[in-house]
Design a protein around this motif. Structure first.
Motif, PDB file in Angstrom:
ATOM      1  N   GLN A  20       0.817  -1.235   0.000  1.00  0.00           N
ATOM      2  CA  GLN A  20       0.000   0.000   0.000  1.00  0.00           C
ATOM      3  C   GLN A  20       0.843   1.274   0.000  1.00  0.00           C
ATOM      4  OE1 GLN A  20      -2.429  -0.074   3.562  1.00  0.00           O
ATOM      5  NE2 GLN A  20      -0.754   0.513   4.893  1.00  0.00           N
ATOM      6  N   ASN A  21       2.062   1.139   0.497  1.00  0.00           N
ATOM      7  CA  ASN A  21       2.916   2.312   0.661  1.00  0.00           C
ATOM      8  C   ASN A  21       3.810   2.576  -0.547  1.00  0.00           C
ATOM      9  OD1 ASN A  21       3.322   4.313   2.566  1.00  0.00           O
ATOM     10  ND2 ASN A  21       5.241   3.416   3.278  1.00  0.00           N
ATOM     11  N   GLU A  22       3.788   1.661  -1.520  1.00  0.00           N
ATOM     12  CA  GLU A  22       4.668   1.806  -2.684  1.00  0.00           C
ATOM     13  C   GLU A  22       4.145   2.903  -3.614  1.00  0.00           C
ATOM     14  OE1 GLU A  22       7.557   0.402  -3.244  1.00  0.00           O
ATOM     15  OE2 GLU A  22       7.422  -0.803  -1.415  1.00  0.00           O
ATOM     16  N   LYS A  23       5.031   3.810  -3.991  1.00  0.00           N
ATOM     17  CA  LYS A  23       4.605   4.925  -4.856  1.00  0.00           C
ATOM     18  C   LYS A  23       4.362   4.456  -6.290  1.00  0.00           C
ATOM     19  CE  LYS A  23       5.759   8.839  -2.219  1.00  0.00           C
ATOM     20  NZ  LYS A  23       6.191   8.108  -1.011  1.00  0.00           N
ATOM     21  N   GLU A  24       5.292   3.623  -6.802  1.00  0.00           N
ATOM     22  CA  GLU A  24       5.114   3.098  -8.160  1.00  0.00           C
ATOM     23  C   GLU A  24       4.030   2.035  -8.127  1.00  0.00           C
ATOM     24  OE1 GLU A  24       6.825   4.050 -10.920  1.00  0.00           O
ATOM     25  OE2 GLU A  24       7.731   5.596  -9.633  1.00  0.00           O
ATOM     26  N   LEU A  25       3.063   2.144  -9.035  1.00  0.00           N
ATOM     27  CA  LEU A  25       1.980   1.159  -9.032  1.00  0.00           C
ATOM     28  C   LEU A  25       2.511  -0.224  -9.402  1.00  0.00           C
ATOM     29  CD1 LEU A  25      -1.079   3.062 -10.563  1.00  0.00           C
ATOM     30  CD2 LEU A  25      -0.489   2.678  -8.156  1.00  0.00           C
ATOM     31  N   SER A 110      -6.296   8.263  14.220  1.00  0.00           N
ATOM     32  CA  SER A 110      -7.599   7.956  13.634  1.00  0.00           C
ATOM     33  C   SER A 110      -7.978   9.043  12.617  1.00  0.00           C
ATOM     34  CB  SER A 110      -8.658   7.857  14.743  1.00  0.00           C
ATOM     35  OG  SER A 110      -9.900   7.474  14.202  1.00  0.00           O
ATOM     36  N   GLN A 111      -7.783  10.283  13.020  1.00  0.00           N
ATOM     37  CA  GLN A 111      -8.111  11.397  12.114  1.00  0.00           C
ATOM     38  C   GLN A 111      -7.258  11.346  10.851  1.00  0.00           C
ATOM     39  OE1 GLN A 111     -10.495  13.526  12.090  1.00  0.00           O
ATOM     40  NE2 GLN A 111     -11.296  13.512  14.179  1.00  0.00           N
ATOM     41  N   LYS A 112      -5.972  11.135  11.006  1.00  0.00           N
ATOM     42  CA  LYS A 112      -5.073  11.153   9.837  1.00  0.00           C
ATOM     43  C   LYS A 112      -5.329   9.958   8.928  1.00  0.00           C
ATOM     44  CE  LYS A 112      -2.099  14.488  11.095  1.00  0.00           C
ATOM     45  NZ  LYS A 112      -1.882  15.743  10.405  1.00  0.00           N
ATOM     46  N   ASN A 113      -5.624   8.814   9.516  1.00  0.00           N
ATOM     47  CA  ASN A 113      -5.707   7.580   8.735  1.00  0.00           C
ATOM     48  C   ASN A 113      -7.068   7.401   8.082  1.00  0.00           C
ATOM     49  OD1 ASN A 113      -4.582   5.122   7.765  1.00  0.00           O
ATOM     50  ND2 ASN A 113      -5.568   3.984   9.412  1.00  0.00           N
ATOM     51  N   ILE A 114      -8.128   7.688   8.839  1.00  0.00           N
ATOM     52  CA  ILE A 114      -9.463   7.433   8.278  1.00  0.00           C
ATOM     53  C   ILE A 114     -10.389   8.630   8.403  1.00  0.00           C
ATOM     54  CG2 ILE A 114      -9.447   4.904   8.283  1.00  0.00           C
ATOM     55  CD1 ILE A 114     -10.743   4.894  11.016  1.00  0.00           C
ATOM     56  N   ASN A 115      -9.787   9.776   8.750  1.00  0.00           N
ATOM     57  CA  ASN A 115     -10.518  11.045   8.670  1.00  0.00           C
ATOM     58  C   ASN A 115     -11.723  11.119   9.596  1.00  0.00           C
ATOM     59  OD1 ASN A 115     -10.577  13.598   7.563  1.00  0.00           O
ATOM     60  ND2 ASN A 115     -11.983  13.028   5.893  1.00  0.00           N
ATOM     61  N   CYS A 116     -11.618  10.493  10.756  1.00  0.00           N
ATOM     62  CA  CYS A 116     -12.703  10.604  11.741  1.00  0.00           C
ATOM     63  C   CYS A 116     -12.161  10.257  13.122  1.00  0.00           C
ATOM     64  CB  CYS A 116     -13.868   9.673  11.379  1.00  0.00           C
ATOM     65  SG  CYS A 116     -13.443   7.937  11.403  1.00  0.00           S
ATOM     66  N   SER A 117     -12.948  10.585  14.133  1.00  0.00           N
ATOM     67  CA  SER A 117     -12.532  10.281  15.505  1.00  0.00           C
ATOM     68  C   SER A 117     -12.664   8.777  15.774  1.00  0.00           C
ATOM     69  CB  SER A 117     -13.414  11.050  16.491  1.00  0.00           C
ATOM     70  OG  SER A 117     -14.722  10.514  16.439  1.00  0.00           O
ATOM     71  N   ILE A 118     -12.135   8.355  16.903  1.00  0.00           N
ATOM     72  CA  ILE A 118     -12.275   6.935  17.270  1.00  0.00           C
ATOM     73  C   ILE A 118     -13.762   6.581  17.397  1.00  0.00           C
ATOM     74  CG2 ILE A 118     -11.830   5.223  19.069  1.00  0.00           C
ATOM     75  CD1 ILE A 118      -9.221   6.829  19.726  1.00  0.00           C
ATOM     76  N   ALA A 119     -14.512   7.446  18.084  1.00  0.00           N
ATOM     77  CA  ALA A 119     -15.942   7.157  18.286  1.00  0.00           C
ATOM     78  C   ALA A 119     -16.669   7.065  16.943  1.00  0.00           C
ATOM     79  CB  ALA A 119     -16.567   8.234  19.171  1.00  0.00           C
ATOM     80  N   GLU A 120     -16.361   8.020  16.042  1.00  0.00           N
ATOM     81  CA  GLU A 120     -17.012   7.974  14.714  1.00  0.00           C
ATOM     82  C   GLU A 120     -16.610   6.708  13.952  1.00  0.00           C
ATOM     83  OE1 GLU A 120     -17.278  12.812  13.859  1.00  0.00           O
ATOM     84  OE2 GLU A 120     -15.448  11.695  13.416  1.00  0.00           O
ATOM     85  N   GLY A 240       4.757  -0.390   5.250  1.00  0.00           N
ATOM     86  CA  GLY A 240       4.710   0.814   6.069  1.00  0.00           C
ATOM     87  C   GLY A 240       3.328   1.374   5.894  1.00  0.00           C
ATOM     88  N   CYS A 241       2.953   2.310   6.726  1.00  0.00           N
ATOM     89  CA  CYS A 241       1.611   2.872   6.591  1.00  0.00           C
ATOM     90  C   CYS A 241       1.743   4.279   6.023  1.00  0.00           C
ATOM     91  CB  CYS A 241       0.918   2.899   7.956  1.00  0.00           C
ATOM     92  SG  CYS A 241      -0.673   3.731   7.902  1.00  0.00           S
ATOM     93  N   PRO A 242       0.949   4.613   5.004  1.00  0.00           N
ATOM     94  CA  PRO A 242       1.052   5.947   4.406  1.00  0.00           C
ATOM     95  C   PRO A 242       0.755   7.062   5.413  1.00  0.00           C
ATOM     96  CG  PRO A 242      -0.695   4.642   3.329  1.00  0.00           C
ATOM     97  CD  PRO A 242      -0.021   3.746   4.325  1.00  0.00           C
ATOM     98  N   TYR A 243       0.052   6.727   6.502  1.00  0.00           N
ATOM     99  CA  TYR A 243      -0.282   7.761   7.483  1.00  0.00           C
ATOM    100  C   TYR A 243       0.549   7.646   8.759  1.00  0.00           C
ATOM    101  CZ  TYR A 243      -3.538   8.608   3.929  1.00  0.00           C
ATOM    102  OH  TYR A 243      -4.036   8.879   2.692  1.00  0.00           O
TER     103      TYR A 243
END
Ligand SMILES: CC(C)(COP(=O)([O-])OP(=O)([O-])OC[C@H]1O[C@@H](n2cnc3c(N)ncnc32)[C@H](O)[C@@H]1OP(=O)([O-])[O-])[C@@H](O)C(=O)NCCC(=O)NCCSC(=O)C[C@@](C)(O)CC(=O)[O-]
Length: 304
Positions: A20-25, A110-120, A240-243
């Motif tokens: 998932q972290n590789e820039k070249e497809l 949570s916000q950076k990775n999936i754009n929401c809070s833990i509760a959301e 690695g994780c992009p976030y």
């Protein structure tokens, strides 16, 4: 001396977490070939792709094509990540055997990775879990940043337990304790694991360790001492994780299998074929495998 488990199950997350972290497809056919080579090496649980937004993770945009391209083998569980109902709806026609929802012990991550809070995130996962169960699909939950967060620093076990309980509350079947940035050391990992084990049976808890600081094997050993016998690993140490900037890949599958072989613990995995899979995908990416064992065994072969 504690008794270690006699058998360990590895989920190879290389095709998903690794790539998932590789820039070249990476070509869809190469992803499918990697999945097949992992099967031939003896892996029976493989995380294939993720049904996330292609704007967020372009490398996974061919998710359905990869699922269509893999040669389905009997006895293999092919899993995919689904962050929301949209992801699940796209995934279901591709017939995953298992899905993965992913929450974090850290609000910032949570916000950076999936754009929401833990509760959301838990609110979003609840109908995903329900719909997956309605079609007979098991749900694994990944709990990121279980000991440290790239944005918040140290994470304590209370924060972990809070999210473990939330995941359990919505019916997540299996809990994966993830050290996303690889800062965990054995006692810290054991403390996080203990909280997961308070609410999930041993068989439904796993470790997911990135090797950024070279601690992953020690952390796996610490988990083995607790009886934990399920781990995510990544062939060739891909990923690695992009976030999670700077985080390296998961602990390499080859390194883990080598250690487990040395401990006399069964995995059903043929290390030579695993090294072949690692060499294959590393060749596609144009670099040597990150796995120390992979490199050593390839050098030994070359010298023979
Ligand atoms: C979760 C979202 C989608 C929220 O993203 P968002 O922008 O908040 O979502 P939204 O609902 O507002 O939708 C925005 C756009 O995304 C689309 N969309 C919405 N959902 C999907 C979907 N499922 N598939 C495809 N497209 C989707 C949606 O249709 C819309 O498209 P537009 O109208 O702009 O054209 C986004 O933040 C995302 O995709 N994040 C991906 C994060 C990710 O993949 N991270 C890496 C995996 S986690 C990980 O590696 C950690 C782990 C598991 O390994 C353990 C560890 O080590 O910690």
């Amino acid at each position: 001396m504690s008794t270690l488990p006699s058998r360990v199950t590895l989920v190879d997350v290389g095709p998903r977490d690794g790539l998932q972290n590789e820039k070249e497809l990476v070509a869809t056919e190469h992803k499918a070939q990697l999945v097949e080579m992992l099967y031939l090496a003896g892996l029976r649980e493989i995380e294939v792709t993720s049904f996330v937004s292609p704007k967020w993770v372009p490398q996974m945009a061919d998710n359905a094509a990869v699922m269509a391209a893999i040669k389905r083998q009997p006895g293999v569980r092919y899993s995919v990540l689904t962050p929301n109902l949209k992801g699940l709806e796209a995934a279901l026609p591709t017939r995953p055997d298992e899905i993965v929802v992913f929450a974090a012990a850290s609000e910032a991550f949570s916000q950076k990775n999936i754009n929401c809070s833990i509760a959301e995130s838990i609110e979003r996962f609840a109908p995903v879990v329900e719909a997956a169960h309605a079609t007979g699909i098991k749900v694994r939950g990944a709990l990121s940043c279980a000991v440290g967060c790239p944005y918040e620093g140290d994470i304590n076990a209370d924060q972990v337990e809070r999210v473990v309980l939330l995941m359990k509350g919505i019916g997540v079947d299996h809990l994966g304790v993830a050290d996303t940035i690889g800062v965990g050391t054995p006692r810290k990992i054991q403390a996080a694991m203990e909280r997961a084990l308070k609410h999930y049976p041993l068989v439904e808890v796993s470790g997911h360790f990135h090797d950024t600081y070279g601690q992953a094997l020690a952390n796996i050993y610490a988990c083995l001492e607790m009886g934990v016998h399920n781990f995510d690993t990544s062939v060739a140490g891909l990923g690695g994780c992009p976030y999670a900037k700077g985080a390296t890949g998961n602990v390499a599958s080859e390194d883990v299998v080598f250690m487990l072989n040395g401990l006399g613990i069964e995995t059903g995995i043929d290390i030579d074929k695993l090294v072949d899979a690692g060499a294959f995908i590393s060749g596609v990416l144009g670099r040597p495998p990150v796995s120390r064992v992979g490199r050593a065994l390839l050098a030994k072969r070359a010298a023979a």
